[in-house]
Write an enzyme that holds these catalytic residues in place. Sequence first.
Site, mmCIF file in Angstrom:
data_model
loop_
_atom_site.group_PDB
_atom_site.id
_atom_site.type_symbol
_atom_site.label_atom_id
_atom_site.label_comp_id
_atom_site.label_asym_id
_atom_site.label_seq_id
_atom_site.Cartn_x
_atom_site.Cartn_y
_atom_site.Cartn_z
ATOM 1 N N GLY A 83 0.828 -1.194 0.000
ATOM 2 C CA GLY A 83 0.000 0.000 0.000
ATOM 3 C C GLY A 83 0.860 1.241 0.000
ATOM 4 O O GLY A 83 2.050 1.208 0.342
ATOM 5 N N GLU A 84 0.269 2.383 -0.399
ATOM 6 C CA GLU A 84 1.017 3.632 -0.389
ATOM 7 C C GLU A 84 0.050 4.789 -0.326
ATOM 8 O O GLU A 84 -1.127 4.677 -0.668
ATOM 9 C CB GLU A 84 1.914 3.744 -1.626
ATOM 10 C CG GLU A 84 1.173 3.789 -2.963
ATOM 11 C CD GLU A 84 2.124 3.936 -4.131
ATOM 12 O OE1 GLU A 84 3.159 4.604 -3.956
ATOM 13 O OE2 GLU A 84 1.835 3.400 -5.201
ATOM 14 N N ASP A 200 -5.349 7.694 15.618
ATOM 15 C CA ASP A 200 -5.963 7.324 14.334
ATOM 16 C C ASP A 200 -6.545 5.916 14.431
ATOM 17 O O ASP A 200 -6.281 5.059 13.575
ATOM 18 C CB ASP A 200 -4.929 7.394 13.211
ATOM 19 C CG ASP A 200 -5.580 7.418 11.827
ATOM 20 O OD1 ASP A 200 -6.777 7.770 11.741
ATOM 21 O OD2 ASP A 200 -4.917 7.065 10.847
#
Length: 934
Positions: A83-84, A200
């Site tokens: 992922g990025e 988060d």
Amino acid sequence: MDAQRWQRLSPLLDALLELQEPARSEHLATLRAEDPALADELQRLLTLDADQAEFLLTPIVQIAGSLIPGARLGPYRLERLLGEGGMGQVWLAARADGLYERRVALKLLRPGLADHTLRQRFDRERAILARLAHPFIARLFDAGIDQNDQPYLALEYVEGEPITSYCQSHSLDIPARLDLFRQVCDAVSHAHANLIVHRDLKPSNILVTSSGQVRLLDFGIAKLIDATPARTEQTRTGVRAFTLHYAAPEQIRGEPVTTMTDVYSLGVVLFELLTGGKPYRLNRQTDAAWEEAIVSGEPIRPSQAAAQAAPETTRPYPPARLARALAGDLDNIVLKAIAKCPESRYSSVEALSLDLLRYLRGQPVSARGERFGYRLRKYLQRHRWGLAATASVLLVLLAALGIVTWQAQRALAEAARAQAMQRYVAELFQDAGSAGATPIDLRRLLALGIVRGEHSLARQPLARAELYGVVAQLRLGLGDYREAADLLQRQARLLAALPDAPTGLQLQAATLRGQTQQQLGDPAACVATMQPRYALAHQEEPRLPLPVAAFFNQLGRCRHALGDTTTAQRLYARALDLRQRQQDETGVAETTLDQANLLADTGHTADALATLQRGLARLRQAAGPQHPLAIELLRSSCALERQLDALDAALRDCRSALALAQRLHGSNHRASIDAQRQLAAVLLDQGRLSEAEELFVNATAWLQARLDPHHPDLARAYNSLAIAAWERGETDRALQLQRQAVAGWQRTGTPLQQAAGLFNLAMILHDAGRDRDALAPAQQALVLRQSQRGALSPLGDSQRLLGEILTGLDQPHAAAPLLAAAVRNTEAGYGPRHSHTRRAQIALARLQALNGMPDAPLRLQRLGLPADDNLEQRKAAWLARAYAAEQACTTTPQQARLSLDAILAEMQLALPEGGVVPRTVARLRQRCGAPVKP
């Protein structure tokens, strides 16, 4: 475009692409007000993306040091991008320096970024993760900077799914979801104890592994409470560092965050976990609308959200039932966690978790409504001193009076029950002694005991309920399942009329009823009986660990019988943990046996055998060699050793199991009957057909007298008799018995049992030359086994049989891919040296020889070389040599006939009673021509 410009545009473009209209337009308008040129450039990129979906696949700017799969980064080799985002990347990587092997999730800044703030954030995440060591937090294994000044973090690679998706896909009930959520609370509490606020928390950062454990991820924006505050990480033109839907009001307002910020985010996650939705209902799905709702909007109650939800989001409950389950305590708990003011929330994550535990245990929770309680607290504050003194005295007096009264009542009840039971036992043996010189057997004594108990204990319903349970347990031990079921039905009616019956008795009664229903072949009824008591068992774990462990273990067996292996595995694990804590070695051995059976059914035969052997050694060490449970452990070991071609070891363990069962229980007991049947199967494999059939007949007669005609155990007995008759060449009788087995398993058996019955039916028909009749059951067996994930070995056997049938039907093009797949799957499931793997290789080589492949006869000859002295291997070798001679029959008939005669002579010595393989070779010899004259 230069790299510096792209570094600023990339994260903003990522954020805009994730938004839907009109939220995207609103965000773009905000940017345009502050930086028109930047907004125009982003608008052009969005237009390009809409017109040419592939344009972002080609890099707009080539950043120095870009990474590709296979590249080295420090001691790691990159495998694939996981992922990025605009600022960072996560790669799946493997240790590549040879020191040790490990796969990790490698987190790094996007190559080429030189932003000092992002580098500071990355360094802070490393410092935070270094503080954390908790089983529910993804671990930091390594950190460093490579030769190109690229920092990286090597994290635990977690294969799992977000907690909300996991609960939906596994249809978890409310207690199971709360158990998972409390694991998350444990992880966050550990972070808080180390002065770390996550900031988060959201479902995508909370993964659940296949074993049912959570892993908390991504401390990228976490904050060290004891660190010097960093400059703000968000500007109006920037991208939020937190996820808006789970952000607390103080995060939206830009105020300092505390541990209670994480409490709010956890409350939103809990809301979504229970209802499938968010706590706010908005007319417009825009950032501004969400910010307004979070800061000043009124959240809806979880029960209200559940009532309005779609049925597919509330599984396993209908919306109305879920709403009723959430109303009250869970509503108050969630709303307290997501209160607008931090001071109104739970003071800590531990307090939230403790309230959930109180709910699970049926205890009052601290998150109560404020209306009546608030007025009462105000009144008490105004008159606190006078009321406190008066209340203290009254409470002491009332408590003392209540305790004394309760103890007196309980002592009187216990004394009355004990006296009643004493009279009952005395009268029972008086009646037994009055029977005269004729000795009374155990079953008559038990029947007499029930009649006497119903008379003597007529005014003691609780004692009578206990009596029913004790006698039912004795009946189960004798194999009298229907009589036990009748007694337990009477006990259930009594307990239903006794709301104050002891919890331990209620759990024991449910466990016994479930066990009886399973023995009678109805695991669905077992689950229906036991599942309503699951919450009670969960609540009583600390007080009644052993009865609760027995409850979980039996419920796991019934779930296993229904094919729900995931739930069964979880229940076995909980039972084993409770029993190990109480040092209940017998219980540990019982659960170990069930876990081994589960492993065997999912294709892990060698692991299952190792588990059984460890459990048997532990039981013998703790309880001696004569414990009754050793019978089941030895019998299961025998079955697995037979699957692994270790017939000598299987014969030893089966004989030991039978000898121990007869010594402890006598010959007319279920344990002895099952051990006889298992021993007979091994004798059948060794060619001792008469011995095997006699044992099978005895076992079947015993089961027919006690079980329903369609019970799966009786179907198994018919299956064993059918195979014995088939080995003896009695095809018609074998087919009749096998069809009885198939009918029984199709009514009450598991998919694996149904597949086994159909497979054997097709095998007998194929051997009889009736390939057209064999085709349908062989195909059905293959479909059933394909639906059972993880069991490659039986799948390979089904593919081999179907390939052999298609070969007999002269359909080589359909048979070839099936036989090739059979070779692969039997080798993967059984191992390369197993007799079943060899049989698949022989079937494929024979088909290729029939189709004229030049090297196939030579491969058949090689497969005919004896691998070892194991009888199953020798049977396979004889078949291979016979099929090689079959091919030579057309070119060198006399030599082929001599070879077949030699094989028949060898088999006559090893298998004097004949069998399927000798019959198969004899048919090949007959087709090859007249006998060779001396």
